[in-house]
Design an enzyme around this catalytic site. Structure first.
Site, short mmCIF file in Angstrom:
data_model
loop_
_atom_site.label_atom_id
_atom_site.label_comp_id
_atom_site.label_asym_id
_atom_site.label_seq_id
_atom_site.Cartn_x
_atom_site.Cartn_y
_atom_site.Cartn_z
N ASP A 345 0.81 -1.21 0.00
CA ASP A 345 0.00 0.00 0.00
C ASP A 345 0.85 1.27 0.00
O ASP A 345 0.29 2.37 -0.02
CB ASP A 345 -0.94 0.01 1.21
CG ASP A 345 -2.33 0.48 0.85
OD1 ASP A 345 -2.73 0.30 -0.31
OD2 ASP A 345 -3.03 1.02 1.73
N ASP A 751 -11.37 -5.12 11.65
CA ASP A 751 -11.57 -6.54 11.90
C ASP A 751 -12.83 -6.79 12.73
O ASP A 751 -13.58 -7.72 12.46
CB ASP A 751 -10.33 -7.14 12.58
CG ASP A 751 -9.83 -6.27 13.73
OD1 ASP A 751 -10.46 -5.24 14.01
OD2 ASP A 751 -8.82 -6.62 14.36
#
Length: 1050
Positions: A345, A751
């Site tokens: 990224d 998450d």
């Protein structure tokens, strides 16, 4: 995917209609390994062959290579045992008898003819874990090396590790005897029936469950539950006493303390009751092999795509990422069913070059790992193990190859270090690739999408000429003005890329610093995900996090053992553990927002003697649908239907404008045609498909393939172009990515949100704890980094609490169980506990400084409730440790850090979250580091200044000053004031003891504290000290009028 599509780094932007192949990747030379010569390990001569031409094998147990002359000499003149396993040699057909053969050797002449399935004349050689040559069963036959369970459906744990010919013979004989008694077979059956009978035995064994649930013994769990109920009852009486007997002389302090205690009780309930049904699970890897990997047949194990995410290689060392990738490539799983996707990224050329070096080193590392079955398969951690690596190793070639491999790995590390040193200073003109082309990611915030396939093509083989798993480098497109959603956005990009290139039905998510410690970890997960009953209802299999490099005492509870070994096992008994961000194997269909398949329930018997209108009174009322059909999708059964509905739905949509990328929806329809048309109301239009998944016909088609794989008739040469399209920065606009599909956006702890959405749809999850930890990672062990990590987690929980996905009000009417909801509520409200915790830790110091107390004088009856409460707290902890196996040291470290994190990181997270969500102000707490001097656990004493250290330091100083002031006041006022002092001192020492690890981290090994910490802490403590001076607790209080000298001589 064809090799032709992987000729180099492909970069492009769909919106700009650009596609470039930057440079070709060097073709890897093929080298085939020559077969090893069969040499006797005793005399060094070649092992001869028997009369029938088969290779001679002396020992039936381990297959240790010994020639026939050495075997006969050992039997006649030696110890008559195998040099490796010390098992007594059995007499071979045609060999002379010796003393000790006994009756078992009388029938040995006929042994080979009776049991050909595992007789030595049907064996081949292979290299075992120890490096020696052992037996291998013939092709086109199932493997029998480790068989658990019985042929009649019962588990025979005593036979689980049974190996060898004689044991197998006895087992088959017993089975035959039982079948003869039942009249199912006769003694006159020929040899052709022998194989069929043994195949039936294996089939019965393979039909056994791949896992089983192991409930805790009632002697451990029942007392634990009883104490929880007793503690709840005691809490009710305790609060009745606290509320009914206020402290009139310290009413504000009493009121604050009662409010804090009520909040602590509610927090305890949310944390305790989800642990009501803890369970263990056990897997059977041998049954998985027998069912899906039969000898001589292609493996039927499901493919797995592995995702590794990284952002900045300068902060996340490339050598660690390389080790993670190497452990994935060498996992014990069919190579054609493993694909590794690395998300960069940060668009770093350093990581790109690191993966190129890693792919080259993997050609030697992977065959070495599989040849000798070493663990772990991350070279950095394998070579740094402080164990005897020669234990149980008998083949001299292992030592030689290990030394050579270690030398090659050190050279590999030097090359990586050179890349890191080169990347420290970026050239003014930017990075340039090997062919002179400028690196597309020179501007990390404005660059095209990039994809490079290193391994997995026909030309990328290891040094032995065998295929390697696919390795793919991915860097999604980034442009100014677009929201990229950090890690969650990167993971969603990997989901789409992998769906286009490989489309495995399951996905393993790992952080770049979490390597595979157990090479069979993927198989462990497959025991659940490929189970015919449970697998279709599972959204993911979560593994516990284990860590390397943590100090022995685990000062700041980095291992988090209480959460992973107690809380998660409790959730596993309800609806499943929460997703913790790494070490998790996902079901791809669950990430796509589909509902789990609904199992059909057997209709109950009904009575026709009552009229239909009586059904509502007699309990015959039909259950209404709890799930609303998704009208936005236009197909009611899409999200809950099985494979048939998705096939019936077909792909009838047509897309224009995609011919330039090499795909037309008509081509994709070829693999999905042949189904009857449904009514118009049950068809999903192309518009609804694209609104949900985005404008990619290849990806949309992949979402309909429940078992994974690429659609038939697809043009594989253009898959890279389509993959570039699905990682473009504008692909997710006006879609449901991040809302209902993939990793959910809206919090830095994506998450928790992702797992919560799946559980709300009715999916279940499983907690898998193999004996050898599946994955291991690294954790910050110094105080400042640990607090900064906890701050980020707590901030994410606060963001969820202030969003529409808060478990307090989201998901009602769905399939989320109440105890599971309690657990999710606890994960998002725990940062709010920092406010009452800070107040409660301040109260003892205030009481000591003012001479007041939050509890009035206790009667004998009232003191019983306090004693009962403390005893119930202790009993709950002890019984919890008893059934979980967690050590008391880990439990105590967790309690200490609950206070440390609560009064520092959690407190800052609450205010930072309020500013970010309500005010739009994004506040970051920077951490600056100083040098560390210690080599081992040096980071433990590394001090980094951060504002998070101020509140706990102030609490420590306040309580220490309060203790001194309280003792001084008691000495000044005499014996009568010592009684009330003990209660105040108890609470003050409770605070100091819990903050003791923080004090050690603050002082460091050199017992030095930065000046800024001392100044801030003394400043805040001085404010309370001035209040104490104003109260003058040491001066005796006068009663009546105050007499002063008037100044006139009277």
């Amino acid at each position: 995917m064809d090799a032709g599509s992987t000729t180099g780094l492909v970069a492009g932007s769909f919106q700009r209609n650009e596609l470039h192949v930057m440079h070709g990747h060097e073709e890897i030379n093929k080298q085939m390994s020559h077969a090893n010569t069969k040499i006797c390990r005793v005399c060094g001569d070649e092992i001869g062959r028997k009369d029938n031409g088969e290779l001679f094998i002396a020992c039936y147990e381990c297959g240790f290579p010994v020639c026939k002359p050495c075997y006969e000499y050992e039997r006649s003149e030696g110890n008559q045992v195998c040099p490796q396993c010390n098992t007594r040699y059995k007499r071979h057909k045609g060999c002379a008898r010796v003393e000790g053969d006994g009756d078992d050797a009388a029938d040995m002449d006929d042994f080979e003819d009776e049991f050909q399935i595992k007789s030595p004349k049907k064996t081949q050689d292979f290299h075992s874990e120890n490096g020696e040559q052992t037996q291998q069963w013939p092709p086109h036959r199932p493997a029998f090396s480790s068989i658990a369970g019985s042929v009649v459906g019962k588990d025979l744990d005593a036979e689980r590790d049974m190996e060898g010919n004689l044991e197998w013979k006895d087992r088959v004989e017993k089975w035959k005897a039982k079948q003869e008694k039942r009249g199912l077979i006769s003694k006159d059956d020929g040899g052709n029936d022998q194989d069929n009978e043994e195949d039936d035995v294996l089939m019965a064994e393979a039909r056994q469950p791949l896992w089983r649930k192991v409930p805790l013994p009632s002697s451990k769990i029942n007392p634990y539950r009883i104490v929880i109920i007793l503690r709840l009852v005691i809490l009710c009486f305790f609060f009745r006493f606290r509320i009914m007997t206020p402290a009139t002389d310290a009413y504000p302090l009493w009121l604050i303390s009662v409010i804090c205690e009520i909040w602590f009780a509610l927090s305890w309930i949310l944390d305790q009751f989800p642990k009501w049904f803890p369970i263990n699970r056990e897997t059977y890897l041998d049954r998985l092999t027998m069912r899906f990997e039969r000898e001589g047949e292609p493996s039927r194990l499901s493919p797995v795509d592995v995702f590794v995410s990284t952002v900045d290689p300068l902060k996340e060392p490339p050598i660690i990422t390389a080790n993670t990738v190497l452990s994935i490539l060498s996992v014990d799983y069919p190579v054609d069913k493993v694909s590794c996707y690395v998300s960069d990224d940060g668009a770093s050329m350093l990581l790109f070059d690191t993966l190129s070096e890693t792919a080259e080193f993997a050609r030697r590392w992977v065959p070495f790992c599989k040849k000798y079955s070493i663990e772990p398969r991350a070279p950095e951690f394998y070579f740094s193990q402080k164990i005897d690596y020669l234990k149980d190793k008998v083949q001299p070639s292992f030592v030689k190859e290990r030394r050579a491999m270690k030398r090659e790995y050190e050279e590999f590390k030097v090359r990586i270090n050179a890349l890191v040193a080169k990347a420290q200073k970026k050239p003014e003109e930017g990075w340039v690739m090997q062919d002179g082309t400028p690196w597309p990611g020179n501007n990390t915030r404005d660059h095209p999408g990039m994809i490079q396939v290193y391994l997995g093509s026909a030309g990328a083989l290891d040094v032995e000429g065998k295929e390697l798993p696919r390795l793919v480098y991915v860097s999604r497109e980034k442009r100014p003005g677009y929201q990229h959603h950090k890690k969650a956005g990167a993971m969603n990009a990997l989901v789409r890329v992998s769906a286009v290139l490989t489309n495995a039905p399951f996905m393993l998510n790992l952080d770049c610093d979490h390597y595979i410690n157990n090479s069979k970890a993927v198989r462990e997960a497959m025991c659940f995900l490929m189970d015919p009953q449970l697998g279709k209802k599972l959204c993911y299999v979560q593994f516990p996090q284990r860590f390397d490099g943590i100090d022995l005492h685990d000062r700041y509870a980095n291992r988090n053992v209480v959460f992973f070994d107690i809380n998660m096992r409790g959730l596993d008994g309800i609806q499943g553990p929460v997703y913790v961000g790494t070490g998790c194997v996902f079901n791809r269909q669950a990430l796509y927002g589909y509902d789990p398949p609904v199992s059909e329930k057997v209709k109950k018997m009904t009575c026709d003697c009552w009229p239909s209108w009586c059904c509502c009174c007699c309990g015959g009322k039909r259950k209404s649908k709890t799930r609303k059909e998704r009208s936005s999708l236009g197909l009611g059964g899409l999200l809950s239907g099985g494979k048939t509905k998705k096939k019936q739905m077909g792909m009838v949509v047509k897309k224009k404008g995609y011919a330039k990328r090499g795909f037309d929806l008509e081509e994709i329809e070829e693999g999905l045609e042949g189904y009857e048309e449904l009514e118009k109301s049950s068809l999903m239009s192309q518009k609804n498909f694209e609104k949900r998944f985005g404008q990619s016909p290849v990806f949309i088609t992949s979402t309909l393939m429940e078992d994974g794989g690429l659609p038939e008739g697809i043009n594989t040469a253009g898959l890279i172009k389509e993959a570039i399209h699905v990682i473009s920065c504008g692909y997710e606009e006006k879609t449901e990515w991040g809302k209902e599909i993939g990793w959910i956006y809206g919090s830095v702890t994506e998450d928790i949100l992702t797992g919560f959405k799946m559980h709300c749809r009715g999916w279940k999850s499983v907690y898998c704890m193999p004996e050898r930890p599946a994955f291991k990672g690294s954790a910050p062990i110094n105080l400042s980094d640990r607090l900064h990590q906890v701050l980020r987690w707590a901030l994410g929980s606060v963001e969820i609490f202030l969003s529409r996905h808060c478990p307090l009000w989201y998901g009602y009417g769905g399939n989320l169980k109440w105890l599971e909801r309690f657990a999710y509520i606890n994960t998002i409200v725990y940062p709010l506990t920092s406010i009452p915790l800070l107040a409660y830790c301040t109260i003892p110091a205030v009481c000591l400084l003012t001479g007041k107390f939050i509890i009035p004088t206790l009667t004998n009856f009232a003191s019983l409730w306090f004693m009962a409460l403390f005893l119930s707290i202790i009993a709950t902890g002890v019984l919890e440790l008893r059934w979980s196996g967690v050590s008391i040291q880990d439990w105590w470290r967790n309690e200490q850090f609950w206070v440390i994190g609560g009064v520092s990181a959690h407190l800052f997270a609450v205010f930072q979250g309020l500013l970010k969500v309500l005010g739009g102000v994004d506040t970051n707490f920077t951490v600056t580091a100083k040098a560390a001097e210690d080599a081992e656990f040096g980071d433990l004493y590394l001090f980094k200044w951060t504002t998070l250290l101020i509140p706990p330091t102030t609490l420590l100083i306040l309580n220490m000053v309060g203790v001194v002031a309280g003792v001084s006041d008691a000495i000044n006022n005499g014996y009568g004031s010592w009684g009330p002092l003990f209660g105040k001192l108890f609470f003050a020492f409770w605070v100091i003891v819990h903050l003791y690890p923080f004090l050690k981290g603050l002082m460091g090994r050199q017992n030095r504290t930065p000046t800024i910490v001392v100044l801030w802490s003394v400043l805040l403590a001085s404010i309370f000290s001035l209040v104490w001076v104003r109260i003058d607790p040491f001066l005796p209080k006068q009663h009546g009028p105050i007499l002063k000298q008037c100044g006139v001589e009277c």
